[in-house]
Design an enzyme around this catalytic site. Structure first.
Site, PDB file in Angstrom:
ATOM      1  N   HIS A   1      22.230  36.008  -9.956  1.00 46.38           N
ATOM      2  CA  HIS A   1      22.759  35.371  -8.737  1.00 46.38           C
ATOM      3  C   HIS A   1      21.836  34.275  -8.218  1.00 46.38           C
ATOM      4  O   HIS A   1      22.237  33.477  -7.380  1.00 46.38           O
ATOM      5  CB  HIS A   1      23.003  36.428  -7.647  1.00 46.38           C
ATOM      6  CG  HIS A   1      24.019  37.438  -8.087  1.00 46.38           C
ATOM      7  ND1 HIS A   1      25.305  37.447  -7.615  1.00 46.38           N
ATOM      8  CD2 HIS A   1      23.955  38.418  -9.012  1.00 46.38           C
ATOM      9  CE1 HIS A   1      25.983  38.410  -8.233  1.00 46.38           C
ATOM     10  NE2 HIS A   1      25.187  39.016  -9.084  1.00 46.38           N
TER      11      HIS A   1
ATOM     12  N   HIS B   1      24.235  47.902  -3.036  1.00 45.93           N
ATOM     13  CA  HIS B   1      23.946  47.402  -4.392  1.00 45.93           C
ATOM     14  C   HIS B   1      22.474  46.981  -4.445  1.00 45.93           C
ATOM     15  O   HIS B   1      21.733  47.390  -5.336  1.00 45.93           O
ATOM     16  CB  HIS B   1      24.879  46.235  -4.704  1.00 45.93           C
ATOM     17  CG  HIS B   1      24.645  45.584  -6.028  1.00 45.93           C
ATOM     18  ND1 HIS B   1      24.943  46.204  -7.220  1.00 45.93           N
ATOM     19  CD2 HIS B   1      24.142  44.371  -6.360  1.00 45.93           C
ATOM     20  CE1 HIS B   1      24.630  45.386  -8.231  1.00 45.93           C
ATOM     21  NE2 HIS B   1      24.141  44.276  -7.725  1.00 45.93           N
TER      22      HIS B   1
ATOM     23  N   HIS C   1      31.690  38.747 -10.262  1.00 46.05           N
ATOM     24  CA  HIS C   1      31.868  39.137 -11.667  1.00 46.05           C
ATOM     25  C   HIS C   1      33.336  39.348 -12.016  1.00 46.05           C
ATOM     26  O   HIS C   1      34.132  39.744 -11.164  1.00 46.05           O
ATOM     27  CB  HIS C   1      31.115  40.438 -11.977  1.00 46.05           C
ATOM     28  CG  HIS C   1      29.629  40.317 -11.972  1.00 46.05           C
ATOM     29  ND1 HIS C   1      28.899  39.951 -13.079  1.00 46.05           N
ATOM     30  CD2 HIS C   1      28.727  40.507 -10.978  1.00 46.05           C
ATOM     31  CE1 HIS C   1      27.613  39.929 -12.777  1.00 46.05           C
ATOM     32  NE2 HIS C   1      27.474  40.260 -11.497  1.00 46.05           N
TER      33      HIS C   1
END
Ligand code: ZN
Ligand code: FE
Length: 241
Positions: A59, A112, A169
């Site tokens: 990212h 996450h 994604h």
């Protein structure tokens, strides 16, 4: 606002965002620099900003080269500043960031990663969510808890149903194959899986999604409790569809 999807690495999507009134251009989560610089060049857009949702290299990997090529200013989560050395500005819950005339609000959505944030353009009904919410799925719990992810899902489910969700994604087919096992009686999931399989077979992207679609077909957003989400996440982590 014009939003361009740029595929990168094996399954990442980078989002190039252009605000036509001011002419300002921004890129969300550049996994790599070359395809972003090429797309901006092709469109005659000058990249002025980079917005990161979390520190993971898929990212932020393009930050340094895009910054060097364009002078872009990099914004990212305050809680992950130590892990994103290219940051120029740090933000947290409730902060406002601007792309030309349009404002986005920062939502903190940890789980996450510990400092994961999202960028919500309320006026545009657009949400850049990184690796927190995926089409029919959610991000792995690398640095947070199922309770945090459950709170994120509940919060995101209250956004306007037509909000377009720009995930980082293309995981939809694998997520859908798991989702039908999690909710075998949910016809909306079965229908969506069939549509997604056809789209992928034709080489088409399945992102962005919408809050409405996720409310109907995402087992993680539909989980009734943190415990239920934890069980789903564990099952998905071990799922070989
Ligand atoms: Zn990630
Ligand atoms: Fe990622």
């Amino acid at each position: 606002m014009e939003i361009v999807r740029i595929p990168a690495l094996s399954d990442n999507y980078i989002w190039l965002v252009h605000e036509p009134v001011s002419g300002e251009t921004m890129v969300v989560d550049p996994a790599e620099s070359a395809p972003v610089l090429a797309e901006a060049e092709r469109r005659g857009w000058r990249i002025a900003q980079i917005w990161n949702t979390h520190w993971h290299p898929d990212h932020t990997g393009g930050n340094a080269a895009i910054k060097a090529a364009t002078g872009a200013r990099v914004t990212g989560p305050a809680a992950e500043a130590a892990r994103i050395p290219t940051l120029d500005r740090t933000v947290g819950e409730g902060d406002t960031v601007r792309l030309g005339a349009i404002a986005a609000t920062i939502l903190e959505v940890p789980a996450h990663t510990a400092g994961h944030i999202a960028y919500h353009f309320a006026s545009e009904h657009a949400l850049f969510i990184g690796d927190t919410l995926f089409a029919m799925g959610c991000g792995r719990l690398f640095e947070g808890t199922a309770a945090q992810m459950h709170a994120n899902m509940n919060r995101l489910s209250t956004l306007p149903p037509d909000t377009r969700v720009y995930c980082a994604h293309e995981y939809t087919l694998a997520n859908g194959r798991f989702a039908v096992t999690a909710e075998p009686d949910n016809a909306a999931i079965a229908d969506r899986l069939a549509a997604v399989a056809a789209a992928r077979a034709a080489g088409e992207a399945t992102v962005p999604t919408t809050i409405a679609l996720e409310r109907d077909t995402n087992p993680f957003m539909r989980a009734p409790s943190a415990e239920a989400l934890a069980a789903l996440r564990l099952a998905k982590d071990n799922f070989r569809g």
